[in-house]
Design a protein around this motif. Structure first.
Motif, mmCIF file in Angstrom:
data_model
loop_
_atom_site.group_PDB
_atom_site.id
_atom_site.type_symbol
_atom_site.label_atom_id
_atom_site.label_comp_id
_atom_site.label_asym_id
_atom_site.label_seq_id
_atom_site.Cartn_x
_atom_site.Cartn_y
_atom_site.Cartn_z
ATOM 1 N N LEU A 74 1.897 4.200 11.840
ATOM 2 C CA LEU A 74 2.215 5.091 10.730
ATOM 3 C C LEU A 74 3.380 4.491 9.965
ATOM 4 N N LEU A 75 3.202 4.323 8.668
ATOM 5 C CA LEU A 75 4.245 3.777 7.814
ATOM 6 C C LEU A 75 4.702 4.869 6.857
ATOM 7 N N LEU A 76 5.942 5.317 7.035
ATOM 8 C CA LEU A 76 6.529 6.358 6.193
ATOM 9 C C LEU A 76 7.218 5.664 5.025
ATOM 10 N N LEU A 77 6.863 6.059 3.802
ATOM 11 C CA LEU A 77 7.135 5.246 2.631
ATOM 12 C C LEU A 77 8.060 5.929 1.627
ATOM 13 N N ASP A 78 8.935 5.110 1.040
ATOM 14 C CA ASP A 78 9.766 5.511 -0.084
ATOM 15 C C ASP A 78 9.230 4.851 -1.346
ATOM 16 N N LEU A 79 9.161 5.607 -2.428
ATOM 17 C CA LEU A 79 8.603 5.116 -3.681
ATOM 18 C C LEU A 79 9.666 4.349 -4.459
ATOM 19 N N ASP A 80 9.302 3.126 -4.878
ATOM 20 C CA ASP A 80 10.216 2.275 -5.641
ATOM 21 C C ASP A 80 9.826 2.177 -7.108
ATOM 22 N N ALA A 81 8.728 2.774 -7.504
ATOM 23 C CA ALA A 81 8.223 2.628 -8.874
ATOM 24 C C ALA A 81 7.895 3.993 -9.453
ATOM 25 N N ASP A 82 7.947 4.086 -10.768
ATOM 26 C CA ASP A 82 7.503 5.304 -11.435
ATOM 27 C C ASP A 82 5.979 5.416 -11.335
ATOM 28 N N PRO A 83 5.443 6.633 -11.353
ATOM 29 C CA PRO A 83 3.981 6.811 -11.258
ATOM 30 C C PRO A 83 3.276 6.476 -12.556
ATOM 31 N N THR A 84 3.288 5.195 -12.896
ATOM 32 C CA THR A 84 2.647 4.721 -14.115
ATOM 33 C C THR A 84 1.212 4.303 -13.828
ATOM 34 N N GLU A 85 0.477 4.013 -14.889
ATOM 35 C CA GLU A 85 -0.888 3.542 -14.721
ATOM 36 C C GLU A 85 -0.922 2.211 -13.970
ATOM 37 N N GLY A 177 -8.607 -10.238 6.820
ATOM 38 C CA GLY A 177 -10.021 -10.202 7.168
ATOM 39 C C GLY A 177 -10.862 -11.101 6.287
ATOM 40 N N GLY A 178 -10.295 -12.231 5.858
ATOM 41 C CA GLY A 178 -11.012 -13.158 4.993
ATOM 42 C C GLY A 178 -10.970 -12.808 3.521
ATOM 43 N N VAL A 179 -10.277 -11.723 3.156
ATOM 44 C CA VAL A 179 -10.181 -11.265 1.769
ATOM 45 C C VAL A 179 -8.830 -11.679 1.189
ATOM 46 N N THR A 180 -8.823 -12.209 0.004
ATOM 47 C CA THR A 180 -7.576 -12.580 -0.662
ATOM 48 C C THR A 180 -6.800 -11.336 -1.070
ATOM 49 N N VAL A 181 -5.520 -11.313 -0.733
ATOM 50 C CA VAL A 181 -4.662 -10.179 -1.067
ATOM 51 C C VAL A 181 -4.056 -10.431 -2.445
ATOM 52 N N GLU A 182 -4.410 -9.598 -3.406
ATOM 53 C CA GLU A 182 -3.911 -9.753 -4.769
ATOM 54 C C GLU A 182 -2.926 -8.657 -5.163
ATOM 55 N N GLU A 183 -3.075 -7.481 -4.597
ATOM 56 C CA GLU A 183 -2.161 -6.372 -4.877
ATOM 57 C C GLU A 183 -1.638 -5.823 -3.560
ATOM 58 N N ARG A 184 -0.363 -5.450 -3.531
ATOM 59 C CA ARG A 184 0.276 -4.986 -2.289
ATOM 60 C C ARG A 184 0.926 -3.621 -2.503
ATOM 61 N N LEU A 185 0.816 -2.787 -1.497
ATOM 62 C CA LEU A 185 1.534 -1.516 -1.537
ATOM 63 C C LEU A 185 3.041 -1.753 -1.575
ATOM 64 N N GLY A 186 3.477 -2.877 -1.027
ATOM 65 C CA GLY A 186 4.898 -3.197 -1.033
ATOM 66 C C GLY A 186 5.479 -3.437 -2.414
ATOM 67 N N ASP A 187 4.619 -3.603 -3.434
ATOM 68 C CA ASP A 187 5.112 -3.708 -4.800
ATOM 69 C C ASP A 187 5.473 -2.340 -5.381
ATOM 70 N N VAL A 188 5.078 -1.287 -4.685
ATOM 71 C CA VAL A 188 5.321 0.081 -5.150
ATOM 72 C C VAL A 188 6.186 0.867 -4.168
ATOM 73 N N PHE A 189 6.046 0.577 -2.874
ATOM 74 C CA PHE A 189 6.735 1.326 -1.822
ATOM 75 C C PHE A 189 7.615 0.408 -0.974
ATOM 76 N N THR A 190 8.593 1.018 -0.324
ATOM 77 C CA THR A 190 9.343 0.409 0.769
ATOM 78 C C THR A 190 9.041 1.184 2.040
ATOM 79 N N VAL A 191 8.847 0.481 3.148
ATOM 80 C CA VAL A 191 8.632 1.151 4.426
ATOM 81 C C VAL A 191 9.966 1.701 4.916
ATOM 82 N N GLY A 192 10.072 3.024 4.955
ATOM 83 C CA GLY A 192 11.296 3.662 5.412
ATOM 84 C C GLY A 192 11.373 3.819 6.912
ATOM 85 N N GLU A 193 10.201 3.970 7.546
ATOM 86 C CA GLU A 193 10.151 4.178 8.996
ATOM 87 C C GLU A 193 8.763 3.818 9.480
ATOM 88 N N ARG A 194 8.718 3.278 10.683
ATOM 89 C CA ARG A 194 7.436 2.882 11.280
ATOM 90 C C ARG A 194 7.258 3.631 12.597
#
Length: 406
Positions: A74-85, A177-194
């Motif tokens: 479980l990754l508890l997340l803090d938002l680092d970005a505004d909720p933009t498109e 899993g063999g898939v190229t990672v192009e977008e990351r949740l880490g660009d929007v969130f910081t993991v506050g607690e695991r």
């Protein structure tokens, strides 16, 4: 051939299939804009619309009870970005990467992205949302009441896939899993607690070095307390916990508690006494062997007055609607912090259902029946757990998982 604009408009107004309806009228705006194009989720047709619909993707035991995946993160997340498109696009594509990398089942990767009280408070919509800040619901506990923006729930029978998923979503791993990672949740969130944990036979015994876990805990038990908790009739259905109407329909509420367990004294009791404390004095060790159904008669008051002890399950069984439990539990064992614990994750249509169930578990009214029953003595499992923290979340449907209500 239909024009690109016509196609996007049809997706926006008919299906919402692009999955970014979290930003108000987002798809309709995109239909008028040449930027930030996002095609429909190519796996939408093979995935359940509700993120919390896991049961059909789980293994089952000999009694056809769904078995939770063996490992959780479980990754508890803090938002680092505004909720933009653009941020919504990043979140949705990052989640689609998980779906492309692994099958949505126990031996692949099961997941849910939920949104917490801090997020709805940012929007000024907490009062209108289906969740609220957690509160103390027992007079014997003083938990930390947490408020996060979001939570990512990951579960799999393959622990390495959880580690790889976190590294891809929040680190620098370039493929999953063999898939190229192009977008990351880490660009929007910081993991506050695991939070981490496990469920299944042999796994608790592998953690006997943790504080509160006896060295001789049996190797074949699925939980630290030794009893299987997913018997027929003890879990709400996925339909029961799904919000049925309104702007949040198709989603559910999630409660997460971190419970410290003290089990040396638990395992020091005779097996018959553990059965009484967990279930009721009406059952024997032979009755609760295996994973079959148990018939909980509404006799907890009689048991209290006659024996001076009551069981956990006979109290909780009183919190039902139309004969069905109110909670769908996806809780698991944990040794976070070096001690025996439960990460108690429950899904329910409304948080009132969680509070009603916990109130039944408290069993305060039973103290009038016998002087031996106290807040934490002879009162189910309350003597053996301590609530360290609580948090609440809303889990939207899959096609509205990126910034709901924004």
């Amino acid at each position: 051939m239909p024009s690109r604009r016509d196609l996007l408009y049809r997706l926006a107004t008919i299906t919402g299939a692009a999955g970014l309806s979290g930003c108000s009228n987002f798809l309709a705006r995109r239909a008028e804009s040449p930027t930030a194009d996002l095609p429909p989720n190519p796996r939408a047709g093979s995935l359940p619309q509700s993120q919390h619909t896991w049961n059909d993707r789980l293994r089952t035991d000999s009694e056809d009870n769904p078995l939770l995946p063996e490992h959780f993160r479980l990754l508890l997340l803090d938002l680092d970005a505004d909720p933009t498109e653009e941020a919504a696009r990043t979140v949705e594509l990052a989640m689609r990467t998980l779906e492309e990398a692994y099958e949505f089942r126990s031996d692949g990767l099961l997941h849910m992205l939920g949104w917490g009280t801090a997020y709805f408070e940012r929007l000024g919509r907490l009062g209108d949302s289906p969740i609220r800040h957690p509160k103390v619901v027992s007079r014997t506990d003083d938990p930390e009441l947490l408020s996060y923006d979001a939570i990512l729930v990951l579960a799999s029978d393959v622990p390495s896939q959880l580690e790889a998923t976190e590294a891809a979503a929040f680190g620098t791993r370039s493929t999953l899993g063999g898939v190229t990672v192009e977008e990351r949740l880490g660009d929007v969130f910081t993991v506050g607690e695991r939070r981490t944990g496990f469920f299944g036979e042999e796994l608790p015994a592998q953690h006997a070095n943790a504080e509160g876990v006896p060295n001789d805990i049996p190797s074949d038990v699925p939980n630290f307390t030794g009893f299987f908790s997913g018997r027929p009739g003890t879990q709400a259905s996925e339909e029961r916990v799904t919000i049925s109407d309104g702007r949040y329909a198709g989603g559910t509420t999630m409660h997460l508690s971190h419970l410290r367990e003290s089990l040396d004294s638990w395992w020091a009791m005779a097996e018959a006494d553990r059965v009484t404390q967990m279930f009721s004095s009406a059952f024997t060790p032979e009755d609760v062997a295996g994973h079959g159904p148990l018939d909980f008669a509404d006799a907890v008051t009689e048991h209290a007055s006659e024996t001076g002890r009551v069981g956990h399950w006979e109290k909780v069984a009183r919190a039902r609607k139309d004969g069905e439990p109110l909670l769908l539990r996806r809780d698991f064992n944990s040794v976070d912090g070096g001690h025996a614990a439960v990460q108690f994750l429950s899904l329910q249509r409304t948080l009132n259902h969680f509070e009603e169930t916990r109130d039944a578990m408290n069993g305060w009214w039973l103290q009038d029946e016998h002087p031996d029953i106290q807040d934490e003595q002879n009162n189910g499992i309350l003597e053996f757990i301590e609530v360290l923290s609580r948090a609440n979340f809303y889990v939207p449907p899959r096609d509205r998982r990126a910034f709901p209500d924004a």
